[in-house]
Design a protein around this motif. Structure first.
Motif, mmCIF file in Angstrom:
data_model
loop_
_atom_site.group_PDB
_atom_site.id
_atom_site.type_symbol
_atom_site.label_atom_id
_atom_site.label_comp_id
_atom_site.label_asym_id
_atom_site.label_seq_id
_atom_site.Cartn_x
_atom_site.Cartn_y
_atom_site.Cartn_z
ATOM 1 N N LEU A 114 0.868 -1.137 -0.189
ATOM 2 C CA LEU A 114 0.285 0.218 -0.217
ATOM 3 C C LEU A 114 1.126 1.361 -0.113
ATOM 4 C CD1 LEU A 114 -2.926 -1.423 2.563
ATOM 5 C CD2 LEU A 114 -3.060 -1.267 0.236
ATOM 6 N N ASP A 115 0.617 2.340 -1.107
ATOM 7 C CA ASP A 115 1.693 3.531 -0.825
ATOM 8 C C ASP A 115 0.012 4.754 -0.517
ATOM 9 O OD1 ASP A 115 2.860 5.436 -2.221
ATOM 10 O OD2 ASP A 115 3.329 4.545 -3.661
ATOM 11 N N LEU A 116 0.825 5.711 0.328
ATOM 12 C CA LEU A 116 0.139 6.274 0.855
ATOM 13 C C LEU A 116 0.205 7.792 0.401
ATOM 14 C CD1 LEU A 116 -2.066 7.143 3.021
ATOM 15 C CD2 LEU A 116 0.359 7.997 4.675
ATOM 16 N N LEU A 117 1.143 7.490 -0.156
ATOM 17 C CA LEU A 117 1.064 9.050 -1.507
ATOM 18 C C LEU A 117 0.400 9.010 -2.755
ATOM 19 C CD1 LEU A 117 2.397 11.686 -2.390
ATOM 20 C CD2 LEU A 117 4.333 9.860 -3.491
ATOM 21 N N HIS A 118 -0.223 7.406 -3.442
ATOM 22 C CA HIS A 118 -0.532 7.308 -4.406
ATOM 23 C C HIS A 118 -2.232 6.837 -4.123
ATOM 24 C CE1 HIS A 118 2.564 7.498 -7.515
ATOM 25 N NE2 HIS A 118 3.770 7.234 -6.822
ATOM 26 N N ARG A 119 -2.250 6.426 -3.242
ATOM 27 C CA ARG A 119 -3.388 6.006 -1.924
ATOM 28 C C ARG A 119 -3.647 4.697 -3.164
ATOM 29 N NH1 ARG A 119 -5.221 8.234 2.186
ATOM 30 N NH2 ARG A 119 -7.221 7.647 2.249
#
Length: 110
Positions: free
Chosen positions: A13-18
């Motif tokens: 999971l990538d918080l920047l890309h959501r």
């Protein structure tokens, strides 16, 4: 400080890309789908009750008499299915959900 990445089994999971990805393929998660998976990945293997997920992801403190949570779980599972990961989100018999990176283990207490 919140981490940028969180592992959910084989999903990163990538918080920047959501969004989440499996190897190099993005899942195309909608904001609530991402928030749901992010919340479950916060404590893998720990059951999170329906009430707690509604509070954490939807920011509501009452029972809305809707199946929105179940619909969002089904949508995330459908996006994980092409990678053989639909069982990553497990339903607890008591009504909560938990992240099960090693599918097939006994359900945790809820």
């Amino acid at each position: 400080m919140m981490p940028r990445f969180r592992e959910a089994g084989d999903v990163t999971l990538d918080l920047l890309h959501r969004d989440g990805r499996v190897v190099d393929s993005w899942l195309g998660l909608h904001p609530r789908e991402f928030a749901l998976l992010w919340r479950l990945a916060e404590q893998p293997g720990v059951c999170v009750s329906r009430k707690q997920l509604l509070a954490d992801v939807w920011r509501i403190r009452y029972e809305p008499q809707t199946n929105s949570l179940a619909v969002h779980v089904a949508r995330v599972r459908a996006k994980l299915e092409p990678f053989g990961l639909a069982r990553l989100i497990a339903t607890h018999p008591a009504g909560g959900y938990f992240l099960d990176p090693a599918s097939g283990h006994a359900a945790p207490a809820c």
